[in-house]
Design a protein around this motif. Structure first.
Motif, short mmCIF file in Angstrom:
data_model
loop_
_atom_site.label_atom_id
_atom_site.label_comp_id
_atom_site.label_asym_id
_atom_site.label_seq_id
_atom_site.Cartn_x
_atom_site.Cartn_y
_atom_site.Cartn_z
N LEU A 31 7.66 3.09 -2.96
CA LEU A 31 8.56 3.31 -1.81
C LEU A 31 8.19 2.39 -0.66
O LEU A 31 7.04 2.03 -0.48
N ARG A 32 9.18 2.01 0.13
CA ARG A 32 8.97 1.21 1.33
C ARG A 32 9.68 1.85 2.50
O ARG A 32 10.87 2.14 2.41
N PRO A 33 8.98 2.14 3.60
CA PRO A 33 7.55 1.89 3.80
C PRO A 33 6.70 2.76 2.89
O PRO A 33 7.11 3.85 2.50
N GLN A 34 5.51 2.29 2.60
CA GLN A 34 4.61 2.94 1.65
C GLN A 34 3.97 4.17 2.31
O GLN A 34 3.26 4.04 3.29
N PRO A 35 4.27 5.39 1.81
CA PRO A 35 3.91 6.60 2.57
C PRO A 35 2.44 6.96 2.59
O PRO A 35 2.01 7.73 3.46
N GLU A 53 -7.36 5.33 -1.92
CA GLU A 53 -7.94 4.42 -0.94
C GLU A 53 -7.35 3.02 -1.08
O GLU A 53 -7.18 2.30 -0.09
N HIS A 54 -7.04 2.61 -2.30
CA HIS A 54 -6.38 1.32 -2.52
C HIS A 54 -5.04 1.25 -1.80
O HIS A 54 -4.64 0.19 -1.30
N LEU A 55 -4.35 2.40 -1.72
CA LEU A 55 -3.05 2.45 -1.07
C LEU A 55 -3.15 2.67 0.44
O LEU A 55 -2.14 2.80 1.12
N VAL A 76 -1.88 -9.12 5.13
CA VAL A 76 -2.33 -8.06 4.23
C VAL A 76 -1.34 -7.96 3.08
O VAL A 76 -0.24 -8.47 3.14
N THR A 77 -1.75 -7.30 2.03
CA THR A 77 -0.91 -7.22 0.85
C THR A 77 0.31 -6.36 1.13
O THR A 77 0.29 -5.46 1.95
N GLN A 78 1.36 -6.60 0.38
CA GLN A 78 2.56 -5.78 0.49
C GLN A 78 2.23 -4.34 0.15
O GLN A 78 2.77 -3.41 0.74
N ARG A 79 1.30 -4.14 -0.77
CA ARG A 79 0.89 -2.80 -1.16
C ARG A 79 0.45 -1.98 0.03
O ARG A 79 0.78 -0.81 0.19
N ALA A 80 -0.31 -2.59 0.92
CA ALA A 80 -0.87 -1.82 2.02
C ALA A 80 0.03 -1.82 3.25
O ALA A 80 0.06 -0.86 3.98
#
Length: 222
Positions: free
Chosen positions: A111-115, A145-147, A216-220
């Motif tokens: 999901l974006r934004p990443q909750p 924690e990665h997220l 920063v990564t898109q993931r975070a």
């Protein structure tokens, strides 16, 4: 002393309490219900949820490309985003994370934004084993924690949980119940401080060598 008007009082904290077991008679659901009772006794508002509420297909990038993120994953992501923090009571499967829980994390992470980013989390487990599901919680910390989740350092694991509850839902060991209550109280204090008194710019870095202002990564970030 000047009285504080109702409109000036801060809104109570909202905490998502998720039982990450699919079993109807889950020990982790019982632990989640006890945590909910202790949290509401502290004045916070609990949003109770079970992984059973969010049936999901196995994560498949082709399915996501064709149909998007399933509505159940979007609903879980919305409820995470609406809370200041979340609590997961998770069983241990083969010394690791239950597959259904990992699958839910994978879907919601799309999901974006990443909750998950910047949300505080507390991890609990209950197991008939003598380790109480603790190994599964250490494994669960990794993807959270990665997220970008701020996973609380202290965790609570209830060993021999099949004998650990009274008929009223309390723990048979009053010392353990006191420890759980204290853990929840200090966790809520941290969440309240971060929510009400933000004094540092929030950042998440995947690598220690990242500098201020570095991409920063898109993931975070998203």
């Amino acid at each position: 002393m000047t009285a504080v008007s109702p409109q000036d009082r801060p809104e109570p904290l909202r905490i998502l309490v998720l039982s990450a077991s699919l079993r109807a008679e889950s020990l982790n659901t019982r632990l989640a219900l006890l945590a909910e009772r202790l949290i509401t006794g502290s004045g916070a508002v609990v949003d109770r949820a079970s992984l059973r509420d969010f049936p999901l297909p196995p994560y498949d990038g082709d399915v996501e490309d064709a149909d998007g993120v399933p509505a159940t994953a979007a609903d879980l992501g919305r409820r995470i985003a609406e809370a200041q923090a979340f609590l997961i009571a998770a069983p241990e499967y083969n010394a690791s994370i239950p597959g259904a829980l990992k699958n839910a994390l994978d879907w919601v992470s799309r999901l974006r934004p990443q909750p998950f980013k910047d949300r505080h989390a507390l991890l609990l487990s209950a197991s008939p084993s003598l380790v109480g599901g603790n190994r599964g919680l250490w494994a669960l910390r990794v993807p959270l924690e990665h997220l970008g989740t701020r996973v609380y350092p202290d965790m609570f694991s209830l060993a021999a949980a099949h004998q650990g509850f009274t008929d009223t839902g309390d723990l048979t060991d009053t010392g353990l119940q006191d420890r759980l209550a204290e853990t929840l109280q200090t966790f809520l204090g941290l969440v309240e401080a971060d929510t009400r008194y933000v004094c540092l710019e929030r950042r998440w870095y995947e690598f220690l060598g990242d500098r201020t202002g570095a991409p920063v990564t898109q993931r975070a970030e998203d």
